[in-house]
Scaffold this motif. Structure first.
Motif, mmCIF file in Angstrom:
data_model
loop_
_atom_site.group_PDB
_atom_site.id
_atom_site.type_symbol
_atom_site.label_atom_id
_atom_site.label_comp_id
_atom_site.label_asym_id
_atom_site.label_seq_id
_atom_site.Cartn_x
_atom_site.Cartn_y
_atom_site.Cartn_z
ATOM 1 N N THR A 193 -2.162 -0.385 18.428
ATOM 2 C CA THR A 193 -3.052 0.292 19.380
ATOM 3 C C THR A 193 -2.322 1.323 20.224
ATOM 4 N N TYR A 194 -1.005 1.400 20.110
ATOM 5 C CA TYR A 194 -0.281 2.503 20.748
ATOM 6 C C TYR A 194 -0.733 3.832 20.158
ATOM 7 N N TYR A 195 -1.121 3.808 18.878
ATOM 8 C CA TYR A 195 -1.460 5.034 18.160
ATOM 9 C C TYR A 195 -2.959 5.250 18.010
ATOM 10 N N ALA A 196 -3.719 4.187 17.859
ATOM 11 C CA ALA A 196 -5.151 4.351 17.601
ATOM 12 C C ALA A 196 -5.861 3.032 17.849
ATOM 13 N N ASP A 197 -7.173 3.102 17.987
ATOM 14 C CA ASP A 197 -8.001 1.902 18.128
ATOM 15 C C ASP A 197 -8.538 1.431 16.782
ATOM 16 N N THR A 198 -8.667 2.349 15.837
ATOM 17 C CA THR A 198 -9.156 2.021 14.497
ATOM 18 C C THR A 198 -8.324 2.781 13.463
ATOM 19 N N LEU A 199 -8.356 2.307 12.242
ATOM 20 C CA LEU A 199 -7.661 2.991 11.157
ATOM 21 C C LEU A 199 -8.482 4.186 10.693
ATOM 22 N N PRO A 200 -7.834 5.269 10.275
ATOM 23 C CA PRO A 200 -8.589 6.419 9.776
ATOM 24 C C PRO A 200 -9.329 6.058 8.491
ATOM 25 N N ALA A 201 -10.379 6.799 8.220
ATOM 26 C CA ALA A 201 -11.228 6.494 7.060
ATOM 27 C C ALA A 201 -10.439 6.529 5.757
ATOM 28 N N TRP A 202 -9.513 7.470 5.640
ATOM 29 C CA TRP A 202 -8.768 7.562 4.378
ATOM 30 C C TRP A 202 -7.919 6.327 4.141
ATOM 31 N N LEU A 203 -7.337 5.745 5.210
ATOM 32 C CA LEU A 203 -6.526 4.549 5.044
ATOM 33 C C LEU A 203 -7.410 3.328 4.794
ATOM 34 N N GLN A 204 -8.562 3.279 5.416
ATOM 35 C CA GLN A 204 -9.497 2.195 5.127
ATOM 36 C C GLN A 204 -9.896 2.207 3.659
ATOM 37 N N ARG A 205 -10.106 3.400 3.123
ATOM 38 C CA ARG A 205 -10.449 3.498 1.698
ATOM 39 C C ARG A 205 -9.288 3.030 0.827
ATOM 40 N N TYR A 263 3.172 -1.777 6.905
ATOM 41 C CA TYR A 263 2.540 -2.793 6.059
ATOM 42 C C TYR A 263 2.328 -4.100 6.802
ATOM 43 N N SER A 264 1.205 -4.694 6.546
ATOM 44 C CA SER A 264 0.894 -6.034 7.043
ATOM 45 C C SER A 264 0.877 -7.005 5.862
ATOM 46 N N PRO A 265 1.386 -8.228 6.019
ATOM 47 C CA PRO A 265 1.353 -9.201 4.923
ATOM 48 C C PRO A 265 -0.054 -9.545 4.441
ATOM 49 N N THR A 266 -1.080 -9.096 5.163
ATOM 50 C CA THR A 266 -2.447 -9.273 4.668
ATOM 51 C C THR A 266 -2.714 -8.413 3.442
ATOM 52 N N GLY A 267 -1.808 -7.454 3.177
ATOM 53 C CA GLY A 267 -1.996 -6.555 2.051
ATOM 54 C C GLY A 267 -2.509 -5.192 2.452
ATOM 55 N N ASN A 268 -2.618 -4.944 3.751
ATOM 56 C CA ASN A 268 -3.113 -3.664 4.249
ATOM 57 C C ASN A 268 -2.014 -2.886 4.961
ATOM 58 N N PHE A 269 -2.095 -1.565 4.907
ATOM 59 C CA PHE A 269 -1.302 -0.731 5.792
ATOM 60 C C PHE A 269 -2.098 -0.553 7.078
ATOM 61 N N ASN A 272 -6.898 0.871 1.666
ATOM 62 C CA ASN A 272 -6.788 -0.591 1.788
ATOM 63 C C ASN A 272 -7.876 -1.304 0.995
ATOM 64 N N ALA A 273 -9.052 -0.708 0.931
ATOM 65 C CA ALA A 273 -10.172 -1.330 0.204
ATOM 66 C C ALA A 273 -9.881 -1.449 -1.290
ATOM 67 N N ARG A 274 -8.947 -0.663 -1.781
ATOM 68 C CA ARG A 274 -8.587 -0.740 -3.201
ATOM 69 C C ARG A 274 -7.738 -1.971 -3.501
ATOM 70 N N ARG A 275 -7.184 -2.597 -2.479
ATOM 71 C CA ARG A 275 -6.392 -3.826 -2.602
ATOM 72 C C ARG A 275 -5.257 -3.658 -3.618
ATOM 73 N N VAL A 276 -4.537 -2.559 -3.483
ATOM 74 C CA VAL A 276 -3.442 -2.255 -4.407
ATOM 75 C C VAL A 276 -2.366 -3.348 -4.397
ATOM 76 N N PRO A 277 -1.889 -3.829 -3.241
ATOM 77 C CA PRO A 277 -0.867 -4.880 -3.274
ATOM 78 C C PRO A 277 -1.314 -6.129 -4.038
ATOM 79 N N ALA A 278 -2.571 -6.517 -3.881
ATOM 80 C CA ALA A 278 -3.063 -7.706 -4.580
ATOM 81 C C ALA A 278 -3.084 -7.510 -6.083
ATOM 82 N N SER A 279 -3.146 -6.257 -6.540
ATOM 83 C CA SER A 279 -3.216 -5.995 -7.981
ATOM 84 C C SER A 279 -1.914 -6.335 -8.692
ATOM 85 N N TYR A 280 -0.849 -6.567 -7.930
ATOM 86 C CA TYR A 280 0.427 -6.933 -8.546
ATOM 87 C C TYR A 280 0.530 -8.443 -8.794
#
Length: 538
Positions: A188-200, A178-184, A202-210
């Protein structure tokens, strides 16, 4: 003096955990005894709860109707389980969980020398320190599985970076935190970009909904024996229910980690990853590692005797229950193994302990001793970083001191002498003396913490119930070699295990070799742990 459990020394092949030593007679015998991989479980779910003491299971037993209740009733439960090393913190505990080795073998000896790595930036959050397992040594369960079948995969999710990274060691498998920005996110040890499923996700902004939501009691107030009026909790501020989240969505995302809702979101991300990555979908055995971190945040802030920790455990029980229900709907539960433990326990707030028992407990800081030691460095132009005291360990850069013609032995001896004279300190020992006294339970756990090449010169142990902390900071702490911090649950659930309660001495390092055995793989290196055969079905 202490409540240590002192197990009898083991002999033969299991004495040093060499049951699986490659090439040894013990290792060959073990491989012959391994069950066939045909029909082996297709998914190992390894749950770590950050700062979970088994005492909670006894206190709240009748109220645990979710995941904890299910595992306690239907699982093989080791009631005498321990993280058997000296620095009982998050990083060392998570590193030992699926490696079968103590910190002396994994190289992860404390939090502040855990996963921090500026060469592995965090994707989408430049404010966070980079993270990777570059300090981790050796292998873990997912490596052993992939040695047998390269199709085995893993997914690890936690609120904390170290909680997600270290259970998988150096493996390049999906790891998210988790990042305090509200995203998981990940590094870069693991990847250069987030997978599409995680981007989707994060786009729901679940943490902000609280935002604006209140954390109130799950049950009626009469169901909680703990008072809600203890001014020592939360550093004297905001220690009474309810606890309201900020109305600002960004603010809510920043502090979500301090609320039970964080565990709910962690479980959602893990399940989303299981679906998208087809974890446990066969044909090989996969690993899902999930570390729930809110108990640590609540325990530090309010203490293990608080109404808040009681409610947190009840909520996590329900969260894990819903998580397992969904997981078993996605995967054949007969081919799923669940294991649960903790990275460490917790010591009561010293103020609460003294009020309850009338016995002394202190908050201890050796900062004046460190300042004094560093003052000797200045004339030689040596960096202050050449002397570090952290988590009860004195770390010295001998090469830097030698260059400046400073006698390191004298500096260390003076520090140890002054530490022993400090109120609240039980003992201070030179690191070289630790391994000579492993019959002492304190020294045994310290010996399990120190790699031979670690620049640790001395270790300091506080009196039981005292903690490392500034005198004016009222939070609960862990990290000691005492049972309050080392006693953790060890539970196995699934077809290979006999349900029941087992009182035999068990350690978290025994969990990985036990899991390896039941899925039919052999570890690729010598382990400290052994197979807990008493919990296995014939």
């Amino acid at each position: 003096m202490s409540s240590f459990v002192t197990s009898s020394a083991r002999v033969g092949c299991t004495a040093l955990g060499i049951l699986f030593a490659a090439g040894s007679a013990c290792g060959q015998e073990a491989v012959r005894r391994l069950p066939s991989s045909n029909g082996a479980p297709t998914l190992i779910v390894f749950i770590t709860v950050d700062q979970l003491t088994p005492d909670y299971f006894d206190r709240y037993a009748s109220q645990l109707t979710g995941g904890f209740g299910r595992l306690l009733k239907g699982g093989a439960v080791f009631t005498n389980g321990f993280q058997d090393h000296g620095v009982t913190e998050t990083a060392p505990g998570h590193a030992s969980a699926l490696s079968g080795r103590f910190p002396r073998g994994t190289g992860i000896i404390r939090n502040d020398a855990g996963v921090e790595d500026p060469q592995a930036p965090i994707i989408g959050d430049s404010s966070m320190t980079g993270a990777s397992p570059f300090r981790f040594r050796g292998s873990t369960l997912i490596d052993w599985l992939r040695t047998r079948d390269e199709r085995s995969r893993a997914l690890s999710v936690s609120r904390k970076d170290r909680g997600a990274i270290l259970p998988l060691g150096r493996a390049h498998q999906p790891v998210f935190f988790y990042s305090p920005t509200g995203n998981f996110t990940t590094s870069t040890y693991y990847a250069d970009t987030l997978p599409a499923w995680l981007q989707r996700f994060n786009a729901r902004r679940v943490p902000a909904s609280y935002a604006g939501r209140s954390w109130d009691l799950l049950l009626a107030a009469s169901a909680y024996a703990e008072p809600d009026t203890v001014p020592f909790e939360a550093n004297g501020e905001g220690f009474v229910f309810p606890h309201r989240m900020p109305a600002d969505p960004a603010g809510a995302a920043r502090i979500l980690a301090n609320y039970p809702f964080m565990d709910e979101v962690t479980a959602q991300v893990a399940l989303a990853g299981v679906r998208a990555e087809r974890i446990g979908g066969g044909p090989a055995t996969d690993v899902l590692a999930v570390s729930f971190s809110t108990t640590d945040a609540v325990g530090h802030k309010y203490g293990p005797d608080s109404r808040e920790i009681h409610d947190q455990i009840l909520r996590l029980d329900r969260t894990i229950g819903a998580f397992l229900d969904t997981l078993f709907a996605l995967r054949d539960s007969s081919k799923v193994i669940v294991a649960l433990t903790a990275d460490h326990g917790i010591t009561s707030l010293p103020e609460v302990y003294m009020q309850r028992t009338g016995q002394e407990a202190r908050r201890v800081s050796l900062s004046p001793l460190v300042t004094r030691a560093r003052a000797a460095l200045a004339p030689g132009g040596v960096s202050r970083a050449a002397v570090i005291f952290s988590d009860g360990m004195l770390v010295v850069d001998r090469r830097a001191l030698e260059t400046a013609k400073i006698d390191a032995d004298s500096l260390v001896a003076a520090f140890v002498r002054d530490a022993r004279a400090t109120p609240g300190v039980l003992r201070a020992d030179l690191a070289k003396d630790v391994a000579r006294d492993t019959m002492n339970p304190i020294m045994r756990r310290w010996s399990h913490s120190l790699p031979p090449d670690a620049p640790v010169e001395a270790v300091v142990t506080l009196q039981q119930h005292s903690v490392w902390s500034a005198p004016d900071v009222m939070i609960a702490e862990h990290g000691s070699p005492y049972d309050s911090d080392a006693h953790v649950p060890i539970i196995f659930f699934g077809a290979p295990f006999k349900p029941g309660r087992y009182a035999s001495f068990a350690r978290v390092v025994d969990m990985a070799p036990t899991l390896a055995y039941v899925v039919g793989v052999s570890p690729t290196e010598v382990l400290d742990g052994k197979v807990l055969t008493e919990a296995l079905r014939p």
